[in-house]
Design a protein around this motif. Structure first.
Motif, PDB file in Angstrom:
ATOM      1  N   GLY A   1     121.686  48.662  64.432  1.00  0.00           N
ATOM      2  CA  GLY A   1     122.248  49.631  63.422  1.00  0.00           C
ATOM      3  C   GLY A   1     123.656  49.843  63.678  1.00  0.00           C
TER       4      GLY A   1
ATOM      5  N   LYS B   1     128.496  57.151  57.481  1.00  0.00           N
ATOM      6  CA  LYS B   1     127.371  56.427  56.751  1.00  0.00           C
ATOM      7  C   LYS B   1     126.400  55.661  57.983  1.00  0.00           C
TER       8      LYS B   1
ATOM      9  N   GLU C   1     123.278  53.826  59.592  1.00  0.00           N
ATOM     10  CA  GLU C   1     122.398  52.673  59.030  1.00  0.00           C
ATOM     11  C   GLU C   1     121.531  52.349  60.395  1.00  0.00           C
TER      12      GLU C   1
END
Length: 365
Positions: free
Chosen positions: A300, A327, A329
């Motif tokens: 990630g 952001k 992830e």
């Protein structure tokens, strides 16, 4: 005509002044100590899975109180020391979990050779992630502090998961540090952090080496850190590099940190950043992009893009603001990242991203 009493008084005053002047000329040289500090606080508005508004300490620079001194020993040799106390300005607590948590060292410096110091000191990653970054390694914005979390290891923020704990490898306890003077713009340095762990006298340590080149508009640095705790089998290495280039009022910055987890978990990771700033008069505008990417067992990444503005009210006082979007992830095995520790509930499995606005003031003395 003066009386005998007046003449006696004038003579006494003259003799006293002469004695005081003689004492001043024969007294030992003074040993100057500089008292300095930073008071920096900001309001942080954050929007993720929930909303958060809070006061924080240390946006542009960590709040601190410091004492720095030196004594001229002759022949270009000086005795030096620094004692620096970190302060969380929002609640008055210690900034790094120790009273002299920022720095605490003593040593010798030679103007033509360099210096050697002993104590709690900055490792190379502190300078590399701070001097070459628009948002340094602080607690807000697209900071280099976003980089890390690989197997719990924090190369930039400083981590208890380190051979010397309490800040290593960014700050290293029980450390011996050597750094050369500048030779043609080149400085080299090395640091050894003694682990001082019971039952492990040789393998528990932090080894740190770096090279920095500064000439004209170019400033660049590379570093290698080997962080090892023999008692637990913990071993992590990092190779890093960063540079800044200035032309006129514009400066470009960027860097890279690679973490090699040599433990059985093999939780490697990498971080990158690139940014720039432009100064005109008392105004400074800046922007930066940062990525932290976990590999192997934990996968990630976190990306942060932000811009900031600073207005210098004086040489020592500035107001500042920034807007950043993070952001995330990450998978279940990789924690969501922010420039500081994540408060519970600010992210969840459905909403991982964070938007942050900050407004603060810094005063140095």
């Amino acid at each position: 005509m003066r009386s005998k009493f007046q003449q006696f008084a004038l003579t006494t005053i003259a003799l006293a002044a002469s004695a005081a002047a003689s004492a001043q000329t024969t007294a030992a040289p003074t040993k100057p100590v500089t008292i300095y500090g930073v008071a920096d606080a900001f309001v942080q508005f954050s929007d993720g899975a929930s909303r958060l508004t809070r006061a924080q300490s240390g946006g542009l620079a960590g709040s601190r109180l410091g004492f720095r001194g030196n004594e001229d020993l002759g022949g270009g040799l000086r005795a030096i020391f620094t004692l620096e106390h970190g302060i969380n300005l929002d609640d008055g607590t210690n900034g790094q979990g120790a009273f002299w948590g920022r720095q605490a060292f003593v040593g010798l410096a030679d103007s033509s050779l360099g210096q050697v110091t002993l104590g709690r000191q900055y490792g190379s990653l502190y300078a590399l992630s701070g001097d070459f970054s628009e948002f340094a390694n602080g607690v807000y914005g697209p900071s280099t502090a976003v980089i890390g979390g690989f197997g719990g290891y924090e190369p930039v923020r400083g981590s208890a998961n380190s051979a010397t704990a309490n800040g290593g490898p960014a700050r290293v306890n029980n450390s011996l540090r050597l750094e050369s003077a500048s030779f043609g713009g080149v400085k080299v340095g090395a640091l050894w952090g003694f682990g001082e762990a019971t039952g492990s006298t040789t393998d528990t340590r932090v080894a740190d080496a770096w090279l920095r080149y500064t000439s004209g508009p170019l400033d660049a640095m590379v570093s290698f850190v080997d962080d090892k705790v023999n008692a637990t089998g913990f071993s992590v290495r990092s190779i890093s590099g960063a540079a800044a280039y200035s032309f006129g009022a514009v400066r470009l910055t960027g860097g890279y940190v690679s973490v090699d987890d040599r433990n059985t978990t093999d939780a490697d990771g990498q971080g990158y950043w690139i940014g720039g700033d432009y100064r005109f008069g008392p105004h400074l505008v800046k922007a930066q992009w940062v990525e932290s990417k976990a590999e192997n067992v934990n996968t990630g990444k976190t990306q942060a893009l932000g811009a900031g503005y600073q207005f210098d009210l004086s040489r020592r006082t500035a107001i500042y603001t920034s807007l950043t979007h993070f952001k995330n992830e990450g998978t279940a095995g990789y924690a969501n990242r922010w420039a500081s520790s994540l408060p519970a509930g600010l992210t969840n499995t459905d909403e991982r991203d964070i938007t942050e606005f900050a407004l603060g003031i810094r005063h140095s003395f």
